[in-house]
Motif scaffolding. Sequence first.
Motif, mmCIF file in Angstrom:
data_model
loop_
_atom_site.group_PDB
_atom_site.id
_atom_site.type_symbol
_atom_site.label_atom_id
_atom_site.label_comp_id
_atom_site.label_asym_id
_atom_site.label_seq_id
_atom_site.Cartn_x
_atom_site.Cartn_y
_atom_site.Cartn_z
ATOM 1 N N GLN A 91 -25.062 33.746 65.227
ATOM 2 C CA GLN A 91 -24.142 33.043 64.347
ATOM 3 C C GLN A 91 -23.219 34.058 63.686
ATOM 4 O OE1 GLN A 91 -27.085 30.898 61.871
ATOM 5 N NE2 GLN A 91 -25.924 29.078 62.444
ATOM 6 N N GLY A 92 -21.990 33.642 63.441
ATOM 7 C CA GLY A 92 -21.034 34.478 62.739
ATOM 8 C C GLY A 92 -20.401 33.706 61.594
ATOM 9 N N PHE A 93 -20.203 34.381 60.475
ATOM 10 C CA PHE A 93 -19.595 33.773 59.295
ATOM 11 C C PHE A 93 -18.468 34.672 58.822
ATOM 12 C CE2 PHE A 93 -24.059 32.707 59.466
ATOM 13 C CZ PHE A 93 -24.076 31.340 59.290
ATOM 14 N N VAL A 94 -17.351 34.076 58.432
ATOM 15 C CA VAL A 94 -16.188 34.813 57.949
ATOM 16 C C VAL A 94 -15.697 34.127 56.685
ATOM 17 C CG1 VAL A 94 -13.844 35.574 58.478
ATOM 18 C CG2 VAL A 94 -15.523 35.404 60.311
ATOM 19 N N ASP A 95 -15.272 34.932 55.710
ATOM 20 C CA ASP A 95 -14.741 34.354 54.486
ATOM 21 C C ASP A 95 -13.778 35.348 53.856
ATOM 22 O OD1 ASP A 95 -14.292 32.543 52.474
ATOM 23 O OD2 ASP A 95 -16.287 32.685 51.602
ATOM 24 N N THR A 96 -12.892 34.841 53.008
ATOM 25 C CA THR A 96 -11.968 35.694 52.269
ATOM 26 C C THR A 96 -11.633 35.006 50.959
ATOM 27 O OG1 THR A 96 -9.898 36.952 52.419
ATOM 28 C CG2 THR A 96 -9.856 34.710 53.263
ATOM 29 N N ASP A 97 -11.242 35.805 49.994
ATOM 30 C CA ASP A 97 -10.726 35.213 48.759
ATOM 31 C C ASP A 97 -9.235 35.521 48.713
ATOM 32 O OD1 ASP A 97 -10.586 37.884 48.129
ATOM 33 O OD2 ASP A 97 -11.737 37.743 46.289
ATOM 34 N N LEU A 98 -8.452 34.665 48.126
ATOM 35 C CA LEU A 98 -7.005 34.882 48.070
ATOM 36 C C LEU A 98 -6.673 35.569 46.763
ATOM 37 C CD1 LEU A 98 -4.196 34.568 49.260
ATOM 38 C CD2 LEU A 98 -4.069 32.313 48.203
ATOM 39 N N GLY A 99 -6.305 36.837 46.864
ATOM 40 C CA GLY A 99 -5.901 37.597 45.679
ATOM 41 C C GLY A 99 -7.016 37.775 44.671
ATOM 42 N N GLY A 100 -8.226 37.971 45.133
ATOM 43 C CA GLY A 100 -9.381 38.059 44.246
ATOM 44 C C GLY A 100 -9.424 39.294 43.361
ATOM 45 N N ASP A 101 -8.773 40.384 43.789
ATOM 46 C CA ASP A 101 -8.741 41.594 42.966
ATOM 47 C C ASP A 101 -7.662 41.404 41.901
ATOM 48 O OD1 ASP A 101 -7.766 44.305 42.109
ATOM 49 O OD2 ASP A 101 -9.446 44.931 43.376
ATOM 50 N N VAL A 102 -8.060 41.258 40.644
ATOM 51 C CA VAL A 102 -7.103 40.918 39.580
ATOM 52 C C VAL A 102 -6.124 42.046 39.299
ATOM 53 C CG1 VAL A 102 -8.561 39.206 38.462
ATOM 54 C CG2 VAL A 102 -8.791 41.595 37.819
ATOM 55 N N ASP A 103 -6.489 43.292 39.598
ATOM 56 C CA ASP A 103 -5.589 44.422 39.337
ATOM 57 C C ASP A 103 -4.477 44.540 40.371
ATOM 58 O OD1 ASP A 103 -7.038 45.164 37.067
ATOM 59 O OD2 ASP A 103 -8.437 46.350 38.273
ATOM 60 N N SER A 104 -4.816 44.327 41.646
ATOM 61 C CA SER A 104 -3.828 44.535 42.704
ATOM 62 C C SER A 104 -3.392 43.249 43.403
ATOM 63 C CB SER A 104 -4.404 45.490 43.759
ATOM 64 O OG SER A 104 -5.479 44.862 44.436
ATOM 65 N N SER A 105 -4.030 42.140 43.128
ATOM 66 C CA SER A 105 -3.791 40.850 43.793
ATOM 67 C C SER A 105 -4.119 40.881 45.280
ATOM 68 C CB SER A 105 -2.338 40.389 43.603
ATOM 69 O OG SER A 105 -2.086 40.163 42.234
ATOM 70 N N LYS A 106 -4.850 41.909 45.718
ATOM 71 C CA LYS A 106 -5.251 41.984 47.128
ATOM 72 C C LYS A 106 -6.482 41.102 47.351
ATOM 73 C CE LYS A 106 -3.403 46.599 47.864
ATOM 74 N NZ LYS A 106 -3.723 48.000 48.148
ATOM 75 N N SER A 107 -6.632 40.673 48.592
ATOM 76 C CA SER A 107 -7.741 39.802 48.966
ATOM 77 C C SER A 107 -8.888 40.628 49.536
ATOM 78 C CB SER A 107 -7.289 38.791 50.012
ATOM 79 O OG SER A 107 -6.220 38.017 49.511
ATOM 80 N N THR A 108 -10.100 40.109 49.399
ATOM 81 C CA THR A 108 -11.274 40.724 50.009
ATOM 82 C C THR A 108 -11.682 39.863 51.191
ATOM 83 O OG1 THR A 108 -12.026 41.586 47.882
ATOM 84 C CG2 THR A 108 -13.658 41.487 49.646
ATOM 85 N N PHE A 109 -11.882 40.514 52.329
ATOM 86 C CA PHE A 109 -12.247 39.855 53.575
ATOM 87 C C PHE A 109 -13.659 40.296 53.943
ATOM 88 C CE2 PHE A 109 -12.742 40.702 58.131
ATOM 89 C CZ PHE A 109 -12.606 39.426 58.650
ATOM 90 N N GLY A 110 -14.448 39.399 54.506
ATOM 91 C CA GLY A 110 -15.786 39.780 54.926
ATOM 92 C C GLY A 110 -16.274 38.962 56.096
ATOM 93 N N TYR A 111 -17.181 39.561 56.861
ATOM 94 C CA TYR A 111 -17.835 38.825 57.939
ATOM 95 C C TYR A 111 -19.294 39.238 58.004
ATOM 96 C CZ TYR A 111 -17.553 43.024 60.894
ATOM 97 O OH TYR A 111 -17.676 44.288 61.396
ATOM 98 N N ILE A 112 -20.095 38.391 58.625
ATOM 99 C CA ILE A 112 -21.506 38.685 58.827
ATOM 100 C C ILE A 112 -21.952 38.010 60.115
ATOM 101 C CG2 ILE A 112 -22.312 36.735 57.450
ATOM 102 C CD1 ILE A 112 -24.547 38.634 56.432
ATOM 103 N N TYR A 113 -22.736 38.730 60.917
ATOM 104 C CA TYR A 113 -23.318 38.176 62.134
ATOM 105 C C TYR A 113 -24.827 38.208 62.012
ATOM 106 C CZ TYR A 113 -18.785 38.314 64.397
ATOM 107 O OH TYR A 113 -17.475 38.093 64.706
ATOM 108 N N THR A 114 -25.454 37.113 62.437
ATOM 109 C CA THR A 114 -26.910 37.036 62.413
ATOM 110 C C THR A 114 -27.413 36.678 63.805
ATOM 111 O OG1 THR A 114 -26.984 34.690 61.836
ATOM 112 C CG2 THR A 114 -26.926 36.252 60.003
ATOM 113 N N ILE A 115 -28.590 37.176 64.123
ATOM 114 C CA ILE A 115 -29.290 36.796 65.354
ATOM 115 C C ILE A 115 -30.638 36.252 64.912
ATOM 116 C CG2 ILE A 115 -30.333 37.569 67.512
ATOM 117 C CD1 ILE A 115 -28.166 39.687 67.697
#
Length: 141
Positions: A97-121
């Motif tokens: 299984q694979g999961f992907v998620d991101t937040d839109l502008g989650g870093d309050v200082d730079s307005s950059k987004s954090t992206f992440g993924y995880i794979y499970t077996i």
Amino acid sequence: MLIAGSSMREINNLKTRLSAVFEMKDLGPAKQILGMKISRDRSVCTLNLSQELYIEKMLRRFRINNSKPRTTPLANHFKLSKEYTSLCFVKVKVTLQGFVDTDLGGDVDSSKSTFGYIYTIGGTTVSWMSRLQKCVSLSST
């Protein structure tokens, strides 16, 4: 998981042949290999491989062993902590299984987004990443 009689005979035969050529002794079931702690529970057919000691060593090496945890987009679903730093293999149907998620502008200082993924077996995490994006996203599309 129990080893069938013929498989056990083959293993013992191999040990006998190897010991005829090499100086060796049987130390019983493996407890550690390549820095990973090995533990088994044959009654429920599980095998655990833990890298907790290696993770602690790396945290000390990079002087981040006293760091505070940081929230990631997948933090509500998966956690990496000292209590859960092992792979657990069970005798079940294995699914990837694979999961992907991101937040839109989650870093309050730079307005950059954090992206992440995880794979499970089979429910066990085998690969994950969380990273602050290099540029500011203007859309979640």
